[in-house]
Design an enzyme around this catalytic site. Structure first.
Site, PDB file in Angstrom:
ATOM      1  N   CYS A 160       0.804  -1.382   0.052  1.00 29.53           N
ATOM      2  CA  CYS A 160       0.025  -0.121   0.125  1.00 29.53           C
ATOM      3  C   CYS A 160       0.783   1.111  -0.037  1.00 29.53           C
ATOM      4  O   CYS A 160       0.206   2.257  -0.003  1.00 29.53           O
ATOM      5  CB  CYS A 160      -0.965   0.062   1.250  1.00 29.53           C
ATOM      6  SG  CYS A 160      -1.887  -1.554   1.390  1.00 29.53           S
ATOM      7  N   HIS A 293      -2.268   7.910   6.731  1.00 28.74           N
ATOM      8  CA  HIS A 293      -2.681   6.681   6.088  1.00 28.74           C
ATOM      9  C   HIS A 293      -4.072   6.183   6.389  1.00 28.74           C
ATOM     10  O   HIS A 293      -4.961   5.813   5.551  1.00 28.74           O
ATOM     11  CB  HIS A 293      -1.744   5.663   6.365  1.00 28.74           C
ATOM     12  CG  HIS A 293      -1.771   4.137   5.448  1.00 28.74           C
ATOM     13  ND1 HIS A 293      -1.834   4.278   4.264  1.00 28.74           N
ATOM     14  CD2 HIS A 293      -1.840   3.160   5.839  1.00 28.74           C
ATOM     15  CE1 HIS A 293      -2.040   3.163   3.787  1.00 28.74           C
ATOM     16  NE2 HIS A 293      -2.097   2.411   4.608  1.00 28.74           N
ATOM     17  N   HIS A 329      -9.748   1.975   0.686  1.00 31.72           N
ATOM     18  CA  HIS A 329      -8.508   1.953   0.671  1.00 31.72           C
ATOM     19  C   HIS A 329      -8.209   1.271  -0.429  1.00 31.72           C
ATOM     20  O   HIS A 329      -8.233   0.108  -0.938  1.00 31.72           O
ATOM     21  CB  HIS A 329      -8.032   1.168   2.036  1.00 31.72           C
ATOM     22  CG  HIS A 329      -6.489   1.056   2.042  1.00 31.72           C
ATOM     23  ND1 HIS A 329      -5.627   1.700   1.098  1.00 31.72           N
ATOM     24  CD2 HIS A 329      -5.407   0.071   2.882  1.00 31.72           C
ATOM     25  CE1 HIS A 329      -4.403   1.257   1.396  1.00 31.72           C
ATOM     26  NE2 HIS A 329      -4.327   0.502   2.503  1.00 31.72           N
TER      27      HIS A 329
END
Length: 400
Positions: A160, A293, A329
């Site tokens: 990620c 994040h 996400h």
């Protein structure tokens, strides 16, 4: 402070919009797009919520004027659309006029095609053309082919944080004089493999994700693609380019703690932020907004929060929020779409709301910005942390 590398173009497609303008509108008007699954045939369709782009592969291919029998994965389709937007936004009419490269990030790659044809592949050798689209490198090659780009083409896959490392590598290639212009970003389409994998890890929320909330249950997956055009000052000056913002700092680190979890004290996150500040020459107190994040998993938000407190020590942590309640996400694309959002925050003086937040975490006193806030923004710090301890931080700054 480091002057940084110029950003001259941006392109994006996500669940909240098919362009930079549409994405910004959704952020400003608090229009998230976490919904039931529609494009994938899965037993989880009525249970799991995702940030899904409401376009079929056929519709995406038509927008790119591709033939019906194309072998583009969903990841390649949305990536190509975003990259073309970025190139157009940068006013580039001759892609190979300068030393130009493409650094594309992905983690899912062509998984949606692989899972569709996997079992039939052993019976029908002709299906090899689809299975060969599985790897992440195929995505980058297809984007480069559609752009007509002849220079360096490479792929980054660090979970990620992939797109953050793509942006970082692009900036370093320009600063070192290796390239004049780099198209950087990331793309990941949703696939059954991804949904099933994250469900197995037991980090999916059964509702809407709530970053930095004490009662957070996990993340919502999403799909998206975003690319930015980075150019040297020489090119900017020669072509009298408009500079949207600058990549002024970057850093990555690995806490080597666990295959999927971040260390509880946020060692990797802390080191990544520390390195980004060293590269930029900025002090933590000079950051006006932090795009965290903020995946809303118990582990990430605890780890990231502790890392922020380590960076800021006795100082107040700046306004911060996670934009993942809007988009979900988006894995390897996350840092790229949040780079676009960071640049827009600088351009318009906007701090985005951290949606779904109700109560602060019991471990520390950190409260995200929960309403839209207008203020002068000179510098934005954006965090992206991935499986395997891959932690990366970018700092974007206003063009002076």
């Amino acid at each position: 402070m480091s002057k940084g590398v110029a950003i001259t173009g941006m392109g994006i497609i996500s669940s909240i919009g098919n362009s930079v303008e549409e994405n910004f509108y959704s952020l400003l008007h608090e229009k998230p797009a976490i919904t039931r699954i529609e494009n994938i045939s899965t037993v989880h369709a009525d249970v799991i919520k995702v940030g899904e782009i409401k376009k079929t592969n056929e519709e995406l291919a038509n927008e790119l004027h591709l033939p019906a029998d194309n072998n583009y994965s969903r990841t390649a389709l949305i990536g190509t659309l975003a990259a073309k937007q970025a190139v157009e936004n940068a006013g580039i009419t001759s892609i190979n006029e300068f030393r130009t490269g493409l650094i594309s990030a992905t983690s899912v790659g062509g998984m949606d095609i692989t899972e569709k044809y996997y079992y039939d592949y052993f019976k029908d050798p002709e299906l090899v053309r689809y299975i060969s689209c599985h790897d992440g490198g195929d995505v980058a090659e297809k984007i480069a082919e559609e752009l007509g780009l002849k220079g360096i083409v490479t792929t980054i896959s660090t979970a990620c944080s992939s797109a953050a490392n793509s942006i970082m590598l692009g900036a370093r290639l320009i600063k070192s004089g290796k390239l004049d212009r780099v198209i950087v970003g990331g793309t990941d389409g949703l696939a059954k493999f991804t949904i099933n994998g994250f469900k197995t890890l037991m980090i999916l929320s059964d509702g809407y994700n709530k970053p930095f909330d004490n009662n957070r249950k996990g993340l919502n997956l999403g799909e998206a693609a975003a690319f930015l055009v980075l150019e040297s000052d020489e090119v900017v000056k020669k072509q009298n380019k408009k500079v949207l913002a600058r990549v002024s700092g970057y850093g990555n680190a690995n806490d080597a703690f666990h295959q999927t979890a971040s260390s509880e004290n946020g060692d990797g996150a802390y080191l990544a932020m520390k390195k980004a500040f060293e590269v930029s020459g900025l002090q933590p107190s000079e950051i006006d907004y932090i795009n965290v994040h903020g995946t809303a998993t118990p582990n990430n938000d605890l780890s990231e929060g502790r890392a922020l407190l380590r960076i800021y020590q006795d100082e107040k942590v700046p306004d911060f929020s996670s934009t993942k309640p809007f988009t979900g996400h988006t894995l390897a694309a996350a840092a790229a779409i949040e780079a676009v959002y960071s640049v827009l925050a600088i351009q318009h003086g906007t701090v985005y709301p951290n949606l779904n937040f109700d109560s602060p975490m019991e471990e520390f006193n950190l409260t995200p910005q929960t309403t839209l806030k207008n203020k002068n923004i000179e510098h934005v710090l954006s965090n992206s942390f991935g499986f395997g301890g891959n932690c990366s931080t970018l700092i974007f700054s206003k063009n002076e």
